[in-house]
Design an enzyme around this catalytic site. Structure first.
Site, PDB file in Angstrom:
ATOM      1  N   TYR A   9      -2.357  -1.219  -4.666  1.00  0.00           N
ATOM      2  CA  TYR A   9      -1.066  -1.028  -3.986  1.00  0.00           C
ATOM      3  C   TYR A   9       0.044  -1.739  -4.768  1.00  0.00           C
ATOM      4  CZ  TYR A   9       2.795  -1.374  -0.750  1.00  0.00           C
ATOM      5  OH  TYR A   9       4.060  -1.310  -0.213  1.00  0.00           O
ATOM      6  N   ASP A  53       3.414  18.133   1.186  1.00  0.00           N
ATOM      7  CA  ASP A  53       2.655  16.967   0.737  1.00  0.00           C
ATOM      8  C   ASP A  53       3.042  16.776  -0.728  1.00  0.00           C
ATOM      9  OD1 ASP A  53       0.843  15.135  -0.153  1.00  0.00           O
ATOM     10  OD2 ASP A  53      -0.891  16.053   0.834  1.00  0.00           O
ATOM     11  N   LYS A 101       3.500  -0.186  -6.674  1.00  0.00           N
ATOM     12  CA  LYS A 101       4.882  -0.598  -6.420  1.00  0.00           C
ATOM     13  C   LYS A 101       5.517  -1.162  -7.676  1.00  0.00           C
ATOM     14  CE  LYS A 101       5.378   1.032  -2.412  1.00  0.00           C
ATOM     15  NZ  LYS A 101       6.421   2.008  -2.078  1.00  0.00           N
TER      16      LYS A 101
HETATM   17  C1  8X3 Z   1       5.365  -4.104   1.927  1.00  0.00           C
HETATM   18  C2  8X3 Z   1       5.373  -5.580   1.765  1.00  0.00           C
HETATM   19  O1  8X3 Z   1       4.070  -7.710   1.331  1.00  0.00           O
HETATM   20  O2  8X3 Z   1       3.037  -6.079   2.779  1.00  0.00           O
HETATM   21  O3  8X3 Z   1       5.235  -3.440   0.707  1.00  0.00           O
HETATM   22  O4  8X3 Z   1       3.143  -5.707   0.420  1.00  0.00           O
HETATM   23  S1  8X3 Z   1       3.834  -6.266   1.565  1.00  0.00           S
END
Ligand code: 8X3
Length: 255
Positions: free
Chosen positions: A155, A63, A159
């Site tokens: 999220y 992990d 990213k």
């Molecule tokens: C994956 C694409 O648009 O669902 O990271 O964030 S999205």
């Protein structure tokens, strides 16, 4: 284009999705693999599937959120292995809530895996690549790291961090032949949305209704292209979208 045959890759998040699809294609290219993930049965299944390609396969159950374990396991592993290719595919979205209603647990999971886990595993491998003056690092970013969308908040932030970290890796590795690529997909149908919706497969399915999303194999195709590019060519950033999607807001679904 250069051959990948005989190279050594380490793939995180190898048990599913982009990691799994990339491992399969790397094996087809004759690349020896170290598969890293938490789910032992899935890794063993994949290892079996890869046997036909006659490449060496190791499994590391790990992990990557666990800093000490990741450091000690990878440092030990690097004593006997030179890693040519690092695929940082482990990552997830957890929860789809406005910022005022988000769950601390979801936030921790995403930050600890997508940012901190990626850093923990990359550091010792980058040190080795720098010493050897060769290597490829593929980080999985996202369109979410370029444009923040409603309820994506944390999220998207993780990213966005992956994009900055990729840029930082590239800059700090200047003067070496190590290449760092940030691959940023748009809508892609894997376990991604099932995990994001905490196992609600109905909600997850709706995300991809009415159009053809990207598949894990589409991303693996691109990764292989990036890796096979001649040594003087470095694809630092690639945005890959379904043709019907132009950004998180513009998506043509059939009615
Ligand atoms: C994956 C694409 O648009 O669902 O990271 O964030 S999205």
């Amino acid at each position: 284009m250069q051959s990948l045959k005989g190279k050594q890759a380490l793939v995180t998040g190898a048990s599913a999705g982009i990691g799994r699809a990339t491992a399969l294609q790397l094996a087809q290219e004759g690349v020896n693999l170290t598969l890293v993930a938490r789910r032992e049965n899935k890794l063993n299944e994949l290892k079996k599937e890869l046997e036909k390609f006659n490449v060496k396969i190791d499994i590391i159950l790990l992990d990557i959120r666990n800093r000490d374990k990741t450091f000690s396991t990878i440092s030990e592993y690097l004593k006997n292995k030179d890693v040519d290719i690092l695929i940082n595919s482990a990552g997830l979205a957890s929860g789809v809530d406005p910022i005022y209603a988000g769950s601390y647990d979801d936030w921790d999971k995403m930050i600890d895996t997508n940012i901190k886990g990626l850093l923990y595993i990359s550091k010792p491998i980058i040190e080795q690549m720098k010493k050897r003056n060769t290597g490829d690092i593929i980080n999985l970013g996202s369109i979410a790291g370029i444009m923040t969308y409603p309820n994506g908040n944390v999220y998207c932030a993780t990213k966005s961090a992956v994009h900055s970290i990729s840029e930082g890796m590239n800059i700090d590795l200047q003067g070496t032949m190590v290449r760092v690529s940030n691959i940023a997909p748009g809508a892609i149908e894997t376990e991604f949305s099932i995990v994001r919706y905490h196992g609600d497969t109905e909600k997850a399915k709706k995300v991809y209704e009415g159009y053809t999303p990207l598949s894990a194999e589409d991303i693996a195709d691109l990764i292989i292209y990036v890796l096979k590019a001649p040594a003087h060519v470095s694809i630092q950033h690639a945005l890959i979208m379904p043709t019907v999607q132009r950004n998180p807001y513009i998506l043509n679904r059939q009615q």
